[in-house]
Scaffold this motif. Sequence first.
Motif, PDB file in Angstrom:
ATOM      1  N   VAL A 118       0.857  -1.182   0.000  1.00 34.67           N
ATOM      2  CA  VAL A 118       0.000   0.000   0.000  1.00 34.67           C
ATOM      3  C   VAL A 118       0.898   1.238   0.000  1.00 34.67           C
ATOM      4  CG1 VAL A 118      -1.668   1.338   1.348  1.00 34.67           C
ATOM      5  CG2 VAL A 118      -1.926  -1.143   1.165  1.00 34.67           C
ATOM      6  N   PRO A 119       0.686   2.153  -0.949  1.00 36.94           N
ATOM      7  CA  PRO A 119       1.536   3.349  -1.011  1.00 36.94           C
ATOM      8  C   PRO A 119       1.532   4.121   0.306  1.00 36.94           C
ATOM      9  CG  PRO A 119       0.185   3.187  -2.977  1.00 36.94           C
ATOM     10  CD  PRO A 119      -0.312   2.131  -2.020  1.00 36.94           C
ATOM     11  N   GLY A 120       2.716   4.422   0.802  1.00 37.80           N
ATOM     12  CA  GLY A 120       2.861   5.217   2.014  1.00 37.80           C
ATOM     13  C   GLY A 120       2.893   4.428   3.307  1.00 37.80           C
ATOM     14  N   PHE A 121       2.588   3.128   3.263  1.00 35.04           N
ATOM     15  CA  PHE A 121       2.618   2.318   4.481  1.00 35.04           C
ATOM     16  C   PHE A 121       4.053   1.967   4.833  1.00 35.04           C
ATOM     17  CE2 PHE A 121       2.857  -1.973   6.355  1.00 35.04           C
ATOM     18  CZ  PHE A 121       2.273  -1.694   7.572  1.00 35.04           C
ATOM     19  N   ARG A 122       4.409   2.109   6.109  1.00 41.07           N
ATOM     20  CA  ARG A 122       5.756   1.786   6.576  1.00 41.07           C
ATOM     21  C   ARG A 122       5.799   0.550   7.468  1.00 41.07           C
ATOM     22  NH1 ARG A 122       8.747   7.383   8.359  1.00 41.07           N
ATOM     23  NH2 ARG A 122       8.367   8.564   6.464  1.00 41.07           N
ATOM     24  N   GLU A 123       4.988   0.549   8.544  1.00 45.69           N
ATOM     25  CA  GLU A 123       5.057  -0.576   9.479  1.00 45.69           C
ATOM     26  C   GLU A 123       3.824  -0.643  10.358  1.00 45.69           C
ATOM     27  OE1 GLU A 123       7.768   0.519  13.130  1.00 45.69           O
ATOM     28  OE2 GLU A 123       8.686   1.314  11.289  1.00 45.69           O
ATOM     29  N   PHE A 124       3.636  -1.815  10.966  1.00 43.42           N
ATOM     30  CA  PHE A 124       2.496  -2.059  11.842  1.00 43.42           C
ATOM     31  C   PHE A 124       2.975  -2.799  13.086  1.00 43.42           C
ATOM     32  CE2 PHE A 124      -0.592  -4.966  13.609  1.00 43.42           C
ATOM     33  CZ  PHE A 124      -1.657  -4.132  13.856  1.00 43.42           C
ATOM     34  N   HIS A 125       2.359  -2.467  14.226  1.00 43.59           N
ATOM     35  CA  HIS A 125       2.617  -3.179  15.483  1.00 43.59           C
ATOM     36  C   HIS A 125       1.313  -3.273  16.260  1.00 43.59           C
ATOM     37  CE1 HIS A 125       6.931  -2.769  14.931  1.00 43.59           C
ATOM     38  NE2 HIS A 125       6.684  -1.535  14.550  1.00 43.59           N
ATOM     39  N   LEU A 126       1.117  -4.397  16.934  1.00 46.84           N
ATOM     40  CA  LEU A 126       0.035  -4.533  17.905  1.00 46.84           C
ATOM     41  C   LEU A 126       0.703  -4.480  19.271  1.00 46.84           C
ATOM     42  CD1 LEU A 126      -2.974  -5.026  18.470  1.00 46.84           C
ATOM     43  CD2 LEU A 126      -2.439  -7.475  18.553  1.00 46.84           C
ATOM     44  N   LEU A 127       0.280  -3.545  20.096  1.00 44.59           N
ATOM     45  CA  LEU A 127       0.915  -3.314  21.384  1.00 44.59           C
ATOM     46  C   LEU A 127      -0.044  -3.650  22.515  1.00 44.59           C
ATOM     47  CD1 LEU A 127       2.375   0.195  20.497  1.00 44.59           C
ATOM     48  CD2 LEU A 127       3.530  -2.004  20.310  1.00 44.59           C
TER      49      LEU A 127
END
Length: 100
Positions: free
Chosen positions: A32-41
Amino acid sequence: MYIAMNRFRIAPGKEEEFIEIWRNRDSHLEGVPGFREFHLLQGPSDEDHTLFTSHSVWDSEEAFVNWTKSEAFRKAHANAKPSTDIYLGPPRFEGFKAVL
């Protein structure tokens, strides 16, 4: 940079079920354009809930908003069926723009 977060209040004893929902979810974020990273905290636990947050990093707020209007977003949320015994209310969205 833009950070999009959703806070979830999860019923005591349901933490692992919630984590598994996210672990097995197809987010459709890769590419997806512009997506860098994801985390569930996972945050603190109180008597009545455990706090979690989904945390995604984007190039810009515009990139995030574009994703929310995309087919990838619709696919990622197509099977989202909140279980009333896991979630203690709807998620609370918070968006942050990097200023420094």
